[in-house]
Design an enzyme around this catalytic site. Sequence first.
Site, PDB file in Angstrom:
ATOM      1  CE  LYS A  92       9.712  31.017 -86.156  1.00 54.45           C
ATOM      2  NZ  LYS A  92       9.131  32.141 -85.088  1.00 54.45           N
ATOM      3  CE  LYS A 148      23.450  32.350 -79.847  1.00 57.61           C
ATOM      4  NZ  LYS A 148      22.614  33.172 -80.473  1.00 57.61           N
ATOM      5  CE  LYS A 183      14.941  31.323 -74.377  1.00 56.76           C
ATOM      6  NZ  LYS A 183      13.943  32.106 -74.522  1.00 56.76           N
TER       7      LYS A 183
END
Length: 332
Positions: free
Chosen positions: A114, A195, A198
């Site tokens: 991140k 997968k 979101k």
Amino acid sequence: MTARKIVFSGIQPTGDFHLGNYIGAVKRWVADQALHDNIFCIVDLHAITLYQDPNVLRAKIRQAAGVLLACGIDPQKSLLFVQSQVSAHPELTWLLNCVTPIGWLERMTQYKDKAAKQESVSTGLLDYPVLMASDILLYQTDYVPVGEDQKQHIELTRDIAQRFNNLYGETFALPEGIFPKVGARIMGLDDPTVKMSKSIATDQKHHAVGLLDSPDQVWSVLKRATTDSGKEIVFSDAPSKAGVNNLLTIYQALTDQTQIEIEKHFEGKLYGALKREVADVIIETLAPIQTRYNELMQDARALDAILQSSAEQAAARAAPTLRKAKEHMGFV
Ligand code: TRP
């Protein structure tokens, strides 16, 4: 009766809930409510480690709570609360910060990933795993169901708990991570090799079905779902059949039929029919959830009152552990 295990789940209030979350997690949470002592925490303090627009965040927190309640999480059976409403979480974080070597945090791969994407990295982003440790340790948690990507954070939580216990005396139970089996995974409808996620769903319109999607939206995603150039409708591990297998897995999860029954049902049918039928069971599953969700959202005061009362219960449950930690550290 043996004591029920304490199971703590943290749910990010960013992005929208999709079918993969429902089948892979929420459906099981609802079914297991009587079995375990379940604690569901909407982790909004974690969300702000990356900038969130305040109005969007406010809406997303209520939306996450509304969706979970609409799916059947029952506040009489489970604890469902918003992290920022229970000040024990940031308070314990400070105490744990002071026993956590900075090198442990700099080593976290999620932090490194991140941070590499940010121009300026907040202290909160580095501290994210200590807040997560606080979430878990405040409730003397036995099990933490999470994705593989959170494994390192669970190990860190144990290391922090152990270090605290060594320095100040027995205070925290050591939690264990539980990692869902691959079989429970729903893959992307546009790309069955990844997968359903979101973050991908935010960019790729045909990746996922959102739990609040209209029947037209569901069909629009399903009719574009990736299949293959063959015509066999069977469960299969073959990479070339991943798309069809994913559709059948969704169908199975939502109808609770056996694989044999399902293959028989689709024998001789075309992929178009498969897509239509999968869309229909999704639409049927979502209809009552959406009705309940809309009822909840129409009365924001009532929803906030539910959250308020859960936050009070969470605070009461967290209090003894926080008090013990403070006492052990020498606070008066
Ligand atoms: N870091 C978790 C995730 O991104 C969310 C989370 C925060 C969490 N606190 C938690 C998960 C406590 C389990 C337990 O998935």
